[in-house]
Design a protein around this motif. Structure first.
Motif, PDB file in Angstrom:
ATOM      1  N   ALA A  31       0.834  -1.212   0.000  1.00 20.11           N
ATOM      2  CA  ALA A  31       0.000   0.000   0.000  1.00 20.11           C
ATOM      3  C   ALA A  31       0.866   1.258   0.000  1.00 20.11           C
ATOM      4  O   ALA A  31       0.592   2.221  -0.729  1.00 20.11           O
ATOM      5  N   MET A  32       1.925   1.225   0.789  1.00 15.46           N
ATOM      6  CA  MET A  32       2.826   2.384   0.835  1.00 15.46           C
ATOM      7  C   MET A  32       3.483   2.594  -0.522  1.00 15.46           C
ATOM      8  O   MET A  32       3.605   3.718  -0.998  1.00 15.46           O
TER       9      MET A  32
ATOM     10  N   ALA B  55       2.393   1.540  -3.482  1.00 17.89           N
ATOM     11  CA  ALA B  55       1.404   1.966  -4.480  1.00 17.89           C
ATOM     12  C   ALA B  55       1.094   3.449  -4.316  1.00 17.89           C
ATOM     13  O   ALA B  55       0.974   4.189  -5.308  1.00 17.89           O
ATOM     14  N   GLU B  56       1.007   3.892  -3.069  1.00 16.26           N
ATOM     15  CA  GLU B  56       0.664   5.287  -2.805  1.00 16.26           C
ATOM     16  C   GLU B  56       1.740   6.219  -3.364  1.00 16.26           C
ATOM     17  O   GLU B  56       1.433   7.323  -3.835  1.00 16.26           O
TER      18      GLU B  56
ATOM     19  N   ALA C 216       3.273   6.046  -5.979  1.00 16.46           N
ATOM     20  CA  ALA C 216       3.108   6.281  -7.419  1.00 16.46           C
ATOM     21  C   ALA C 216       2.202   7.485  -7.684  1.00 16.46           C
ATOM     22  O   ALA C 216       2.180   8.016  -8.790  1.00 16.46           O
ATOM     23  N   TYR C 217       1.434   7.885  -6.694  1.00 14.43           N
ATOM     24  CA  TYR C 217       0.499   9.012  -6.869  1.00 14.43           C
ATOM     25  C   TYR C 217       1.061  10.326  -6.310  1.00 14.43           C
ATOM     26  O   TYR C 217       0.406  11.351  -6.364  1.00 14.43           O
ATOM     27  N   LEU C 218       2.231  10.226  -5.739  1.00 11.23           N
ATOM     28  CA  LEU C 218       2.801  11.416  -5.095  1.00 11.23           C
ATOM     29  C   LEU C 218       3.519  12.297  -6.104  1.00 11.23           C
ATOM     30  O   LEU C 218       4.066  11.785  -7.089  1.00 11.23           O
ATOM     31  N   PRO C 219       3.572  13.608  -5.851  1.00 13.13           N
ATOM     32  CA  PRO C 219       4.440  14.448  -6.686  1.00 13.13           C
ATOM     33  C   PRO C 219       5.892  14.014  -6.470  1.00 13.13           C
ATOM     34  O   PRO C 219       6.247  13.533  -5.389  1.00 13.13           O
TER      35      PRO C 219
ATOM     36  N   TYR D 197      -1.926   9.380   1.076  1.00 10.03           N
ATOM     37  CA  TYR D 197      -1.307  10.687   0.866  1.00 10.03           C
ATOM     38  C   TYR D 197      -2.260  11.808   1.283  1.00 10.03           C
ATOM     39  O   TYR D 197      -1.838  12.810   1.870  1.00 10.03           O
TER      40      TYR D 197
ATOM     41  N   TYR E 228       1.216   5.343   8.837  1.00 14.40           N
ATOM     42  CA  TYR E 228       0.878   3.937   8.573  1.00 14.40           C
ATOM     43  C   TYR E 228       0.820   3.077   9.840  1.00 14.40           C
ATOM     44  O   TYR E 228      -0.106   2.261   9.979  1.00 14.40           O
TER      45      TYR E 228
ATOM     46  N   TRP F 193      -8.448  -2.282  -1.711  1.00 12.71           N
ATOM     47  CA  TRP F 193      -7.689  -1.818  -2.875  1.00 12.71           C
ATOM     48  C   TRP F 193      -8.673  -1.265  -3.894  1.00 12.71           C
ATOM     49  O   TRP F 193      -9.658  -1.925  -4.233  1.00 12.71           O
TER      50      TRP F 193
ATOM     51  N   ARG G 224      -1.302   3.258 -13.619  1.00  8.63           N
ATOM     52  CA  ARG G 224      -1.094   3.471 -12.179  1.00  8.63           C
ATOM     53  C   ARG G 224      -1.577   2.239 -11.407  1.00  8.63           C
ATOM     54  O   ARG G 224      -2.579   1.624 -11.798  1.00  8.63           O
ATOM     55  N   PRO G 225      -0.907   1.916 -10.323  1.00  6.84           N
ATOM     56  CA  PRO G 225      -1.316   0.721  -9.572  1.00  6.84           C
ATOM     57  C   PRO G 225      -2.592   0.977  -8.777  1.00  6.84           C
ATOM     58  O   PRO G 225      -2.961   2.135  -8.544  1.00  6.84           O
ATOM     59  N   PRO G 226      -3.276  -0.088  -8.355  1.00  2.34           N
ATOM     60  CA  PRO G 226      -4.433   0.093  -7.469  1.00  2.34           C
ATOM     61  C   PRO G 226      -3.998   0.802  -6.188  1.00  2.34           C
ATOM     62  O   PRO G 226      -2.844   0.699  -5.771  1.00  2.34           O
ATOM     63  N   ARG G 227      -4.947   1.470  -5.617  1.00  5.87           N
ATOM     64  CA  ARG G 227      -4.614   2.299  -4.454  1.00  5.87           C
ATOM     65  C   ARG G 227      -5.292   1.737  -3.200  1.00  5.87           C
ATOM     66  O   ARG G 227      -6.453   1.313  -3.264  1.00  5.87           O
ATOM     67  N   HIS G 228      -4.561   1.764  -2.081  1.00  8.03           N
ATOM     68  CA  HIS G 228      -5.112   1.307  -0.803  1.00  8.03           C
ATOM     69  C   HIS G 228      -5.897   2.468  -0.187  1.00  8.03           C
ATOM     70  O   HIS G 228      -5.340   3.551  -0.028  1.00  8.03           O
TER      71      HIS G 228
ATOM     72  N   TYR H 195      -8.927   3.882   2.822  1.00 11.96           N
ATOM     73  CA  TYR H 195      -9.319   3.616   4.214  1.00 11.96           C
ATOM     74  C   TYR H 195     -10.559   4.424   4.599  1.00 11.96           C
ATOM     75  O   TYR H 195     -10.748   5.552   4.141  1.00 11.96           O
TER      76      TYR H 195
END
Lengths: 223, 104
Positions: free
Chosen positions: A30-31, A33-34, A36-39, B29, B43, B59, B67-71, B73
């Motif tokens: 999860a960390m 994957a996340e 990949a969305y960060l600037p 994020y 985390y 997910w 882009r990969p799947p996102r976790h 919450y």
């Protein structure tokens, strides 16, 4: 430059995945994957934080050492921690020069004439008061052994710690007045009248804390 | 009545962020920005909340190609109740839960 940072962040996240317990791999994923969305500018910092999280997860199950020792060990610990203070307190209160054995006029006769007389008398009274940490600490230690009750009052605990430090400071300062005072004498004072009683009091305060449930990470890692 | 143990300021802040829109799925994020917590703090708290049944996660497939799947919450019903209880405890103790907390 940005490729280097991205590569470094990726490497850190790969290490993170290796470090986390297997039961937590999905969180490492999860960390990653996340990220990949960060600037781009935030990726390295993010990855470093993930590594810290992984290290925390790895260390938590390792914390097997518990300060919740057997209560009879507390008896021995209390004797070790507080006996020197008790002896010193006894000496300055009921001993040969004890403040409760002699009246103040006899101190005036013996000490006040000398240049440091006031300091010596003040120090003796100070020791007689500050040294109470010894009997109080031993009482609290024995109470824990018998009743399983630690030192719940934070105020009292911190007061005793402060008193112990004050005691040591006075003792250290007074040792400068001793003839041929050596540094080792001051270190002994520091260890016997500060380190030991403070450790004993802090341990008793710790034992008053509610027993935490075993961390889930520990259970997961064990399984 | 057993005493309720107060959560840390970081956990309270995270609960506050999750409670802003309790039915919405939040990603890491977004929570990190809202709470100003670094991932190294965020985390472990998320994991702890999840272990206690206060947080659900899944997910979510990415809507952007490549882009990969996102976790993501969100709080469970139990988590919402826990959060409200924690806010009450914090209010009684005079702890601000809306302010910025130091990052760890």
């Amino acid at each position: 430059m940005s490729r280097i940072i991205t590569g470094l962040a990726g490497a850190l996240l790969a290490v993170t995945r290796c470090l986390v317990p297997s039961a937590r791999r999905d969180w490492a994923d999860a960390m990653r994957a996340e990220s990949a969305y960060l600037p781009e500018s935030a990726r390295l910092r993010w990855a470093f934080g993930c590594l810290v999280a992984a290290i925390k997860l790895r260390l938590t199950p390792m914390q097997t050492g518990s300060l919740r020792v057997n209560r009879w060990i507390i008896v021995v610990e209390s004797l070790v921690c507080f006996t020197p203070s008790i002896l010193a307190w006894w000496f300055f209160t009921f001993g040969q020069l004890g403040v409760l054995v002699h009246d103040f006029s006899s101190y005036e006769r013996h000490f006040m004439g000398s240049p440091d007389g006031k300091w010596v008398v003040g120090m003796m009274y100070g020791f007689a008061v500050c040294g109470l940490i010894g009997p109080i600490g031993l009482f609290l230690g024995l109470r824990y052994a018998l009743l399983r009750r630690g030192l719940r009052s934070r105020v009292l605990g911190l007061f005793l710690v402060a008193t112990s430090i004050a005691w040591s400071l006075v003792g250290t300062l007074s040792s400068f007045w001793l003839p041929k005072a050596e540094l080792s004498v001051r270190w002994q004072i520091f260890i016997l009248f500060t380190i030991l009683p403070v450790a004993g009091i802090l341990h008793l305060m710790y034992l008053a804390r509610p027993v935490a449930e075993p961390p889930a990470d520990a259970r997961l890692a064990a399984g | 009545m057993p005493r309720v143990r107060r959560s840390s300021a970081q956990t309270l802040n995270l609960l506050r962020s999750l409670m802003d829109q309790p039915r919405k799925w939040h990603h890491g994020y977004e929570l990190s920005k809202a709470t100003e917590l670094l991932s190294g703090t965020l985390y472990p708290i998320l994991m702890r909340l999840s272990d206690r049944g206060f947080l659900e996660h899944k997910w979510l497939p990415s809507q952007e190609a490549g882009r990969p799947p996102r976790h993501v919450y969100r709080l469970t019903a139990k988590g919402v109740a826990h959060a409200q209880q924690q806010f009450e405890v914090a209010d009684e103790a005079g702890v601000a839960v809306t302010g910025t907390v130091s990052r760890a």
